[in-house]
Design a protein around this motif. Structure first.
Motif, PDB file in Angstrom:
ATOM      1  N   ASN A   7      11.989  -0.422  -4.670  1.00  0.00           N
ATOM      2  CA  ASN A   7      12.122  -1.874  -4.591  1.00  0.00           C
ATOM      3  C   ASN A   7      10.749  -2.525  -4.744  1.00  0.00           C
ATOM      4  OD1 ASN A   7      10.797  -1.931  -2.052  1.00  0.00           O
ATOM      5  ND2 ASN A   7      12.721  -1.504  -1.004  1.00  0.00           N
ATOM      6  N   ALA A   8      10.739  -3.868  -4.836  1.00  0.00           N
ATOM      7  CA  ALA A   8       9.483  -4.578  -5.131  1.00  0.00           C
ATOM      8  C   ALA A   8       8.414  -4.313  -4.080  1.00  0.00           C
ATOM      9  CB  ALA A   8       9.751  -6.068  -5.268  1.00  0.00           C
ATOM     10  N   SER A   9       8.768  -4.314  -2.795  1.00  0.00           N
ATOM     11  CA  SER A   9       7.745  -4.097  -1.768  1.00  0.00           C
ATOM     12  C   SER A   9       7.194  -2.682  -1.842  1.00  0.00           C
ATOM     13  CB  SER A   9       8.295  -4.413  -0.374  1.00  0.00           C
ATOM     14  OG  SER A   9       9.324  -3.502  -0.044  1.00  0.00           O
ATOM     15  N   THR A  10       8.051  -1.702  -2.147  1.00  0.00           N
ATOM     16  CA  THR A  10       7.567  -0.329  -2.304  1.00  0.00           C
ATOM     17  C   THR A  10       6.642  -0.247  -3.508  1.00  0.00           C
ATOM     18  OG1 THR A  10       9.613   0.509  -1.359  1.00  0.00           O
ATOM     19  CG2 THR A  10       8.261   2.072  -2.567  1.00  0.00           C
ATOM     20  N   ASP A  11       6.993  -0.928  -4.598  1.00  0.00           N
ATOM     21  CA  ASP A  11       6.133  -0.926  -5.773  1.00  0.00           C
ATOM     22  C   ASP A  11       4.760  -1.488  -5.430  1.00  0.00           C
ATOM     23  OD1 ASP A  11       8.621  -1.719  -8.315  1.00  0.00           O
ATOM     24  OD2 ASP A  11       8.095   0.166  -7.373  1.00  0.00           O
ATOM     25  N   LEU A  12       4.727  -2.615  -4.738  1.00  0.00           N
ATOM     26  CA  LEU A  12       3.441  -3.207  -4.363  1.00  0.00           C
ATOM     27  C   LEU A  12       2.670  -2.305  -3.410  1.00  0.00           C
ATOM     28  CD1 LEU A  12       4.289  -7.003  -4.002  1.00  0.00           C
ATOM     29  CD2 LEU A  12       2.961  -5.871  -5.793  1.00  0.00           C
ATOM     30  N   ASP A  13       3.364  -1.674  -2.469  1.00  0.00           N
ATOM     31  CA  ASP A  13       2.703  -0.743  -1.561  1.00  0.00           C
ATOM     32  C   ASP A  13       2.122   0.444  -2.326  1.00  0.00           C
ATOM     33  OD1 ASP A  13       3.339  -2.319   0.613  1.00  0.00           O
ATOM     34  OD2 ASP A  13       5.042  -1.080   1.250  1.00  0.00           O
ATOM     35  N   THR A  14       2.900   0.966  -3.266  1.00  0.00           N
ATOM     36  CA  THR A  14       2.439   2.092  -4.080  1.00  0.00           C
ATOM     37  C   THR A  14       1.212   1.700  -4.895  1.00  0.00           C
ATOM     38  OG1 THR A  14       4.669   3.014  -4.215  1.00  0.00           O
ATOM     39  CG2 THR A  14       3.104   3.722  -5.911  1.00  0.00           C
ATOM     40  N   LEU A  15       1.269   0.517  -5.509  1.00  0.00           N
ATOM     41  CA  LEU A  15       0.134   0.040  -6.301  1.00  0.00           C
ATOM     42  C   LEU A  15      -1.092  -0.202  -5.426  1.00  0.00           C
ATOM     43  CD1 LEU A  15       1.992  -2.433  -8.675  1.00  0.00           C
ATOM     44  CD2 LEU A  15       1.111  -0.144  -9.239  1.00  0.00           C
ATOM     45  N   ALA A  16      -0.893  -0.815  -4.274  1.00  0.00           N
ATOM     46  CA  ALA A  16      -2.013  -1.076  -3.359  1.00  0.00           C
ATOM     47  C   ALA A  16      -2.647   0.235  -2.903  1.00  0.00           C
ATOM     48  CB  ALA A  16      -1.551  -1.900  -2.164  1.00  0.00           C
ATOM     49  N   ASP A  17      -1.824   1.232  -2.558  1.00  0.00           N
ATOM     50  CA  ASP A  17      -2.355   2.538  -2.151  1.00  0.00           C
ATOM     51  C   ASP A  17      -3.153   3.172  -3.291  1.00  0.00           C
ATOM     52  OD1 ASP A  17      -1.205   2.300   0.348  1.00  0.00           O
ATOM     53  OD2 ASP A  17       0.478   3.641  -0.107  1.00  0.00           O
ATOM     54  N   PHE A  18      -2.623   3.085  -4.513  1.00  0.00           N
ATOM     55  CA  PHE A  18      -3.313   3.657  -5.666  1.00  0.00           C
ATOM     56  C   PHE A  18      -4.681   2.993  -5.856  1.00  0.00           C
ATOM     57  CE2 PHE A  18      -4.457   3.233 -10.153  1.00  0.00           C
ATOM     58  CZ  PHE A  18      -4.651   4.562 -10.466  1.00  0.00           C
ATOM     59  N   PHE A  19      -4.709   1.666  -5.859  1.00  0.00           N
ATOM     60  CA  PHE A  19      -5.972   0.974  -6.078  1.00  0.00           C
ATOM     61  C   PHE A  19      -6.938   1.146  -4.909  1.00  0.00           C
ATOM     62  CE2 PHE A  19      -3.566  -1.249  -9.431  1.00  0.00           C
ATOM     63  CZ  PHE A  19      -4.423  -0.995 -10.488  1.00  0.00           C
ATOM     64  N   ASP A  20      -6.417   1.332  -3.693  1.00  0.00           N
ATOM     65  CA  ASP A  20      -7.292   1.652  -2.560  1.00  0.00           C
ATOM     66  C   ASP A  20      -8.005   2.992  -2.810  1.00  0.00           C
ATOM     67  OD1 ASP A  20      -6.631  -0.676  -1.214  1.00  0.00           O
ATOM     68  OD2 ASP A  20      -5.275   0.325   0.214  1.00  0.00           O
ATOM     69  N   ARG A  21      -7.239   4.011  -3.234  1.00  0.00           N
ATOM     70  CA  ARG A  21      -7.831   5.328  -3.523  1.00  0.00           C
ATOM     71  C   ARG A  21      -8.834   5.236  -4.666  1.00  0.00           C
ATOM     72  NH1 ARG A  21      -4.424   8.565  -5.760  1.00  0.00           N
ATOM     73  NH2 ARG A  21      -2.596   7.249  -5.735  1.00  0.00           N
ATOM     74  N   TYR A  22      -8.484   4.477  -5.687  1.00  0.00           N
ATOM     75  CA  TYR A  22      -9.359   4.309  -6.840  1.00  0.00           C
ATOM     76  C   TYR A  22     -10.653   3.595  -6.429  1.00  0.00           C
ATOM     77  CZ  TYR A  22     -10.647   3.132 -11.697  1.00  0.00           C
ATOM     78  OH  TYR A  22     -11.291   2.998 -12.901  1.00  0.00           O
ATOM     79  N   GLY A  23     -10.546   2.561  -5.616  1.00  0.00           N
ATOM     80  CA  GLY A  23     -11.716   1.829  -5.141  1.00  0.00           C
ATOM     81  C   GLY A  23     -12.647   2.695  -4.312  1.00  0.00           C
TER      82      GLY A  23
END
Length: 129
Positions: free
Chosen positions: A2-18
């Motif tokens: 769902n949309a919130s899971t997508d945003l959470d997944t994206l936020a986690d990815f960009f946190d790791r990348y950062g």
């Protein structure tokens, strides 16, 4: 997802990348990219076809972050567009924190991500500002 899971997944990815970017963790940076990958800016473009090529393209980034005393990066997700079942275009503004605890404005990028079984990977990066 769902949309919130997508945003959470994206936020986690960009946190790791950062974290990988600001710490100079070249293998972790390379692990964030699909191969082949592409970087596009106003005056240049380049592609890479191996993790070593990704790592090599970021060798100068860590010393630059250290010279600027940037200790943390946060990706502020501005827009998410589902391109296909597995491709997502994400507009990001990077915000940095320096060693004095001050916010430092960053740059804007669009990332074309492919969602794999292991999570998102970057296919294409376009610097937008």
């Amino acid at each position: 997802m769902n949309a919130s899971t997508d945003l959470d997944t994206l936020a986690d990815f960009f946190d790791r990348y950062g974290v990988a970017l600001t710490s100079g963790d070249l293998p972790a940076i390379a692990g964030c990219y699909a191969l082949p990958g592409l970087v596009v800016a106003d005056t240049y473009s380049f592609s890479f076809t191996s993790p070593a090529a990704v790592a090599l393209s970021f060798v100068g980034a860590a010393p630059d972050y250290q010279d600027r005393e940037l200790i943390a990066a946060h990706a502020r997700i501005e827009d998410v567009q589902q391109v296909s079942a597995l491709l997502t275009l994400v507009a990001v503004e990077w915000e940095f924190l320096d060693s004095q605890g001050q916010a430092v404005p960053g740059e804007r990028y669009h990332y074309l991500l492919r969602i794999s079984d292991e999570g998102p990977v970057i296919c294409t990066v376009v610097r937008t500002g």
